[in-house]
Design an enzyme around this catalytic site. Structure first.
Site, mmCIF file in Angstrom:
data_model
loop_
_atom_site.group_PDB
_atom_site.id
_atom_site.type_symbol
_atom_site.label_atom_id
_atom_site.label_comp_id
_atom_site.label_asym_id
_atom_site.label_seq_id
_atom_site.Cartn_x
_atom_site.Cartn_y
_atom_site.Cartn_z
ATOM 1 N N TRP A 166 0.883 -1.514 0.023
ATOM 2 C CA TRP A 166 0.002 0.202 0.050
ATOM 3 C C TRP A 166 0.731 1.284 -0.025
ATOM 4 O O TRP A 166 0.406 2.465 -0.440
ATOM 5 C CB TRP A 166 -1.067 0.161 1.238
ATOM 6 C CG TRP A 166 -0.236 -0.328 2.638
ATOM 7 C CD1 TRP A 166 -0.143 -1.402 3.143
ATOM 8 C CD2 TRP A 166 0.448 0.635 3.340
ATOM 9 N NE1 TRP A 166 0.510 -1.214 4.349
ATOM 10 C CE2 TRP A 166 1.043 -0.213 4.496
ATOM 11 C CE3 TRP A 166 0.856 1.941 3.295
ATOM 12 C CZ2 TRP A 166 1.831 0.457 5.451
ATOM 13 C CZ3 TRP A 166 1.548 2.580 4.149
ATOM 14 C CH2 TRP A 166 2.192 2.075 5.289
ATOM 15 N N ARG A 175 6.741 -0.690 -11.493
ATOM 16 C CA ARG A 175 8.005 -1.131 -11.257
ATOM 17 C C ARG A 175 7.858 -2.702 -11.612
ATOM 18 O O ARG A 175 8.888 -3.273 -12.199
ATOM 19 C CB ARG A 175 8.333 -1.070 -9.942
ATOM 20 C CG ARG A 175 10.090 -1.163 -9.719
ATOM 21 C CD ARG A 175 10.287 -0.490 -8.371
ATOM 22 N NE ARG A 175 10.016 -1.569 -7.305
ATOM 23 C CZ ARG A 175 10.585 -1.478 -6.252
ATOM 24 N NH1 ARG A 175 11.278 -0.608 -5.898
ATOM 25 N NH2 ARG A 175 10.291 -2.311 -5.241
ATOM 26 N N LYS A 190 -2.528 -7.809 -8.242
ATOM 27 C CA LYS A 190 -3.459 -7.512 -7.183
ATOM 28 C C LYS A 190 -2.916 -6.352 -6.159
ATOM 29 O O LYS A 190 -1.793 -6.609 -5.640
ATOM 30 C CB LYS A 190 -3.315 -8.887 -6.169
ATOM 31 C CG LYS A 190 -4.601 -8.942 -5.358
ATOM 32 C CD LYS A 190 -4.327 -9.487 -4.119
ATOM 33 C CE LYS A 190 -3.344 -8.898 -3.017
ATOM 34 N NZ LYS A 190 -3.993 -7.531 -2.545
ATOM 35 N N ALA A 192 -2.727 -3.740 -2.896
ATOM 36 C CA ALA A 192 -3.001 -3.830 -1.639
ATOM 37 C C ALA A 192 -4.427 -3.193 -1.385
ATOM 38 O O ALA A 192 -4.974 -2.410 -2.018
ATOM 39 C CB ALA A 192 -2.038 -2.823 -1.017
ATOM 40 N N LYS A 193 -5.177 -3.998 -0.467
ATOM 41 C CA LYS A 193 -6.566 -3.357 -0.365
ATOM 42 C C LYS A 193 -6.894 -1.984 0.464
ATOM 43 O O LYS A 193 -7.707 -1.431 0.195
ATOM 44 C CB LYS A 193 -7.356 -4.520 0.622
ATOM 45 C CG LYS A 193 -7.074 -4.515 1.966
ATOM 46 C CD LYS A 193 -8.097 -5.313 2.756
ATOM 47 C CE LYS A 193 -7.702 -5.282 4.288
ATOM 48 N NZ LYS A 193 -7.563 -6.485 4.946
ATOM 49 N N SER A 245 5.675 -7.492 2.970
ATOM 50 C CA SER A 245 6.523 -7.729 4.349
ATOM 51 C C SER A 245 7.124 -8.937 4.191
ATOM 52 O O SER A 245 6.539 -9.939 3.351
ATOM 53 C CB SER A 245 5.446 -7.778 5.399
ATOM 54 O OG SER A 245 4.704 -8.533 5.439
ATOM 55 N N GLU A 266 10.409 -8.604 -3.128
ATOM 56 C CA GLU A 266 10.884 -7.387 -2.499
ATOM 57 C C GLU A 266 10.361 -7.278 -1.381
ATOM 58 O O GLU A 266 9.039 -6.906 -1.041
ATOM 59 C CB GLU A 266 10.536 -6.130 -3.516
ATOM 60 C CG GLU A 266 11.006 -6.139 -4.784
ATOM 61 C CD GLU A 266 12.492 -5.905 -5.094
ATOM 62 O OE1 GLU A 266 13.121 -5.317 -4.057
ATOM 63 O OE2 GLU A 266 13.092 -6.097 -5.898
ATOM 64 N N CYS A 300 10.249 0.913 2.459
ATOM 65 C CA CYS A 300 11.384 -0.250 2.773
ATOM 66 C C CYS A 300 12.784 0.145 3.148
ATOM 67 O O CYS A 300 13.416 -0.451 3.715
ATOM 68 C CB CYS A 300 11.156 -1.524 1.930
ATOM 69 S SG CYS A 300 11.260 -0.807 0.204
HETATM 70 P P1 NAD Z 1 1.868 -6.798 3.315
HETATM 71 O O1 NAD Z 1 3.044 -7.948 3.190
HETATM 72 O O2 NAD Z 1 0.979 -6.861 4.338
HETATM 73 O O3 NAD Z 1 1.087 -6.756 2.052
HETATM 74 C C1 NAD Z 1 1.665 -6.816 0.583
HETATM 75 C C2 NAD Z 1 0.660 -7.213 -0.484
HETATM 76 O O4 NAD Z 1 0.519 -8.798 0.082
HETATM 77 C C3 NAD Z 1 -0.727 -6.817 -0.291
HETATM 78 O O5 NAD Z 1 -1.096 -6.450 -1.752
HETATM 79 C C4 NAD Z 1 -1.405 -7.668 0.683
HETATM 80 O O6 NAD Z 1 -2.868 -7.638 0.327
HETATM 81 C C5 NAD Z 1 -0.860 -9.039 0.108
HETATM 82 N N1 NAD Z 1 -0.778 -9.854 0.854
HETATM 83 C C6 NAD Z 1 -1.167 -9.946 2.310
HETATM 84 N N2 NAD Z 1 -1.131 -11.375 2.863
HETATM 85 C C7 NAD Z 1 -1.094 -11.990 1.838
HETATM 86 C C8 NAD Z 1 -1.247 -13.417 1.826
HETATM 87 N N3 NAD Z 1 -1.373 -14.334 2.986
HETATM 88 N N4 NAD Z 1 -1.081 -14.187 0.627
HETATM 89 C C9 NAD Z 1 -0.972 -13.474 -0.586
HETATM 90 N N5 NAD Z 1 -1.011 -12.017 -0.463
HETATM 91 C C10 NAD Z 1 -0.891 -11.311 0.797
HETATM 92 O O7 NAD Z 1 2.761 -5.510 3.246
HETATM 93 P P2 NAD Z 1 2.321 -4.066 3.155
HETATM 94 O O8 NAD Z 1 2.061 -3.810 4.630
HETATM 95 O O9 NAD Z 1 1.264 -3.781 2.285
HETATM 96 O O10 NAD Z 1 3.649 -3.407 2.877
HETATM 97 C C11 NAD Z 1 4.609 -2.954 4.074
HETATM 98 C C12 NAD Z 1 5.919 -4.024 3.632
HETATM 99 O O11 NAD Z 1 6.187 -4.175 2.203
HETATM 100 C C13 NAD Z 1 7.065 -3.596 4.568
HETATM 101 O O12 NAD Z 1 7.369 -4.693 4.996
HETATM 102 C C14 NAD Z 1 7.864 -3.035 3.399
HETATM 103 O O13 NAD Z 1 9.196 -3.128 3.975
HETATM 104 C C15 NAD Z 1 7.540 -3.799 2.282
HETATM 105 N N6 NAD Z 1 8.053 -3.097 1.098
HETATM 106 C C16 NAD Z 1 9.084 -3.648 0.567
HETATM 107 C C17 NAD Z 1 9.487 -3.104 -0.842
HETATM 108 C C18 NAD Z 1 10.753 -3.448 -1.442
HETATM 109 O O14 NAD Z 1 10.708 -3.157 -2.508
HETATM 110 N N7 NAD Z 1 11.544 -4.417 -0.977
HETATM 111 C C19 NAD Z 1 8.986 -2.034 -1.220
HETATM 112 C C20 NAD Z 1 7.679 -1.591 -0.370
HETATM 113 C C21 NAD Z 1 7.198 -1.948 0.680
#
Ligand code: NAD
Length: 499
Positions: A166, A175, A190, A192-193, A245, A266, A300
Site C-alpha cells: 500500500w 515497477r 493484485k 493492496a486493499k 512484508s 521485494e 522499505c
Molecule cells: P503486506 O505483506 O502486508 O502486504 C503486501 C501485499 O501482499 C498486499 O497486496 C497484501 O494484500 C498482500 N498479502 C497480504 N497477505 C497475503 C497472503 N497471505 N497471501 C497473498 N498476498 C498477501 O505488506 P504491506 O503492509 O502492504 O507493505 C509494507 C511492507 O512492504 C513492509 O515490510 C515494507 O518493507 C515492504 N516493502 C518492500 C519494498 C521493497 O521493494 N523491498 C517496497 C515497499 C514495501
C-alpha cells in the site's frame, strides 16, 4: 489537523466519481462475480472514499484465463510495439500527474508534493522499460571446442501474478507492470486493499495506451490469499512478483515451491544510516530527513537505525530533532503539510509500542513520542537519543516517522552493528572519505548503498535486497531479466557445414 487546502472537497469528489471501480478482466471492467464490494478509506480522516469491486477466487481464475489466452499472441508482438505502448503510458500518466498525485494522497495519506514525486518516479519505469524493451539481448557464440554454435535467447516467462503493497501505490505497480510488458508477459495485478484506487486509474491509462485485452488484468480484493492461493496452484501461472512484508513473502515462497514458480521478492528492510565522525553533519541531517521522512517513514528503504559516531552523536541528534520537530503535520491535501497520517490505527499502535519499549529500554525522547489525538492516524516525527544496542526498535521495521539514534566507536563496530539484522535492503553511509566508503560498502550485507545521499531509488538502478529482504531486482536491466527465461539452442556442425 489544519484543513486549509487548495484541494477542495468538490475536486476530490470529481476525481473519485470518474474512477473505474470494477475488476479489469480481459479488457473489460466487471463487477465481482458475487457482486461484493469493499470500502477504501482516507487515513487522514478515517472516512470512506469509495466502494470498489471485491474480487473472489473465481474472478482471479477468470483473470488467469484471460492472461493465459492472451499470452501467446502478446509474446509474439514486436518489441517496438510494446515499447510504444509503454512510452504512451508514460506520457498519459505524466499528463494526468495531478490526478494520480491527488488519488495517492487521498488513499495513502502522503503529502501532495511527495505524491507528485511518486508520479515522476513511477512513470519513469514506463519510460525506462520502453527503452529496454528493444534491447533484450541474447548471444550467439562458437562452443569452446569449435564443433558447434551456442544460441541463447530470452523469452517471456509467461503469465505473472503481481502483488503490491500500500505504501507506493503507483510506483510499486509500474515497477512490475512495465518490465512485464516489455518482456512480453501477461499479468494479473493484485493491489493492496488499503490503496487499490491508484492501480485502477493506472490500469485504465494503460488500456488507453493500447494494451490488448487480457495483457493486464486487475483484481483488487479484501482477501489476498483468496486471490493468490488458487492462482499459484494453477500451472498456467508461471511467476509471482511480490512486494511486501517478509512474513508474507516467506509464505508465498513456500506456496510458489509447490508449482516451482519463478519468484521476485521485494521484502522488508531495516536500513542502517551510518554517520562517521568526518561526515558533513548538515548534509547528513539533510540526507536523514529524506531517508527517514519520505512517505512518513513508511518505506522499505526508510532509515531505520541511525548509527552515529559517538563524538558527533549529540550534535547530529540535536540537528535532526530540530529539523524533524519543525515539520508541519496535516492532511496531505493541505499544501503546507510535510507529514501526513500513517496508514491506519494498527500501524500507529505498532509504531507507538516500539517507541514506548525503546524508552523503557533506556532511550530518551528528543522530539515527538506521543500519538496525535483527533481524526485520522497521525504520529509526530520522533527522534530517540541514546538508544541501547539491544533495543527492540533497532531490530524491527518501524515503518513510521521515528528515528532511533545509537552510537559506535570504531568503523569495525559500525559494520558489525549494520550487519546485525536479518534484513539487507538499503543502507546509507555519510563520510568525506571515499576509501572508507568503498571499504565499508564491501563489508556490509545490503543490496543497496547510498553514499552521502538519503535517496537511492532510481528506475535505471537494480533495486532489491539480500538476506531476508528478498530475492531478485526491480529496475535497471536486471528488472527486465526477472520477466524472461533463457532458452539455449545448440547447433551442431552438420547444420553449419552444408557447403
Ligand atoms: P503486506 O505483506 O502486508 O502486504 C503486501 C501485499 O501482499 C498486499 O497486496 C497484501 O494484500 C498482500 N498479502 C497480504 N497477505 C497475503 C497472503 N497471505 N497471501 C497473498 N498476498 C498477501 O505488506 P504491506 O503492509 O502492504 O507493505 C509494507 C511492507 O512492504 C513492509 O515490510 C515494507 O518493507 C515492504 N516493502 C518492500 C519494498 C521493497 O521493494 N523491498 C517496497 C515497499 C514495501
Amino acid at each position: 489537523m489544519p484543513e486549509t487546502s487548495t484541494v477542495t472537497p468538490a475536486l476530490e469528489q470529481s476525481l473519485l466519481s470518474t474512477l473505474p471501480t470494477g475488476l479489469l478482466i480481459n479488457g473489460e471492467w466487471r463487477e465481482a462475480s458475487n457482486g461484493g464490494t469493499f470500502t477504501v478509506e482516507d487515513p487522514a480522516t478515517g472516512r470512506p472514499l469509495l466502494d470498489i469491486a471485491d474480487a473472489t477466487s473465481a474472478d482471479a481464475m477468470s483473470a488467469l484465463d484471460a492472461a493465459d489466452s492472451a499470452q501467446k499472441g502478446w509474446a509474439r508482438t514486436a518489441p517496438r510495439d510494446r515499447a510504444e505502448m509503454l512510452r504512451r503510458g508514460f506520457e498519459l500518466v505524466t499528463e494526468r500527474a495531478d490526478d494520480f498525485a491527488l488519488l495517492m494522497t487521498l488513499e495513502m495519506g502522503k503529502p501532495l508534493a511527495e505524491a507528485r514525486g511518486e508520479v515522476t518516479y513511477g512513470a519513469e519505469f514506463l519510460r525506462w522499460f520502453s527503452e529496454e524493451a528493444v534491447r533484450d539481448y541474447g548471444r550467439y557464440l562458437t562452443s569452446p571446442e569449435g564443433k558447434s554454435k551456442i544460441l541463447v535467447q530470452r523469452k517471456p516467462v509467461g503469465p505473472c501474478l503481481l502483488i503490491t503493497p500500500w505504501n507506493f501505490p503507483l510506483a510499486m505497480a509500474s515497477r512490475k507492470v512495465a518490465p512485464a510488458i516489455a518482456a512480453g508477459c501477461t499479468m494479473i495485478l493484485k493491489p493492496a486493499k488499503l490503496t487499490p484506487l491508484t492501480s485502477l486509474l493506472f490500469a485504465q491509462v494503460m488500456q488507453e495506451a493500447g494494451l490488448p485485452p487480457g495483457v493486464l488484468n486487475v483484481v483488487a480484493s479484501s482477501s489476498a490469499s483468496g486471490i493468490s492461493g488458487p492462482l499459484m496452484k494453477d500451472s498456467r501461472l508461471r511467476k509471482v512478483s511480490f512486494t511486501g512484508s517478509t512474513p508474507v513473502g516467506r509464505r508465498l515462497l513456500s506456496d510458489a515451491a509447490q508449482n516451482v514458480l519463478r519468484t521476485s521478492m521485494e521484502l522488508g528492510g531495516n536500513a542502517p544510516f551510518i554517520v562517521f565522525d568526518d561526515a558533513d553533519l548538515d548534509k547528513a541531517v539533510q540526507g536523514a530527513m529524506a531517508a527517514k521522512m519520505r512517505n512518513m517513514g513508511e518505506a522499505c528503504t526508510a532509515a531505520n537505525r541511525f548509527l552515529v559516531h559517538e563524538t558527533v552523536a549529540e550534535q547530529f541528534t540535536a540537528k535532526l530533532a530540530a529539523s524533524m520537530g519543525g515539520l508541519t503535520i496535516g492532511r496531505g491535501t493541505n499544501p503546507a503539510s510535510a507529514v501526513g497520517p500513517v496508514i491506519d490505527a494498527g500501524a500507529r499502535e505498532d509504531i507507538h509500542s516500539l517507541v514506548t519499549a525503546a524508552v523503557e529500554q533506556g532511550a530518551t525522547v528528543a522530539t515527538g513520542g506521543e500519538p496525535i489525538a483527533g481524526d485520522g492516524y497521525f504520529y509526530p516525527p520522533t527522534v530517540l537519543a541514546n538508544v541501547p544496542h539491544h533495543a527492540t526498535i533497532l531490530q524491527s521495521e518501524i515503518f513510521g516517522p521515528v528515528a532511533p539514534v545509537t552510537t559506535f566507536q570504531t568503523e569495525k563496530e559500525a559494520i558489525e552493528l549494520a550487519n546485525s539484522s536479518e534484513y539487507g535492503l538499503a543502507s546509507y553511509l555519510f563520510t568525506r572519505d571515499h576509501a572508507r566508503m568503498l571499504r565499508v560498502a564491501e563489508q556490509i550485507e545490503f543490496g543497496m548503498v547510498g553514499f552521502n545521499s538519503g535517496v537511492i531509488s532510481n528506475a535505471a538502478a537494480p533495486f532489491g535486497g539480500v538476506k531476508q529482504s528478498g530475492l531478485g531486482r526491480e529496475g535497471g536491466a536486471e528488472g527486465l531479466a526477472e520477466y524472461t527465461t533463457v532458452q539455449y539452442i545448440g547447433i551442431p556442425d552438420p547444420y553449419l557445414d552444408q557447403h
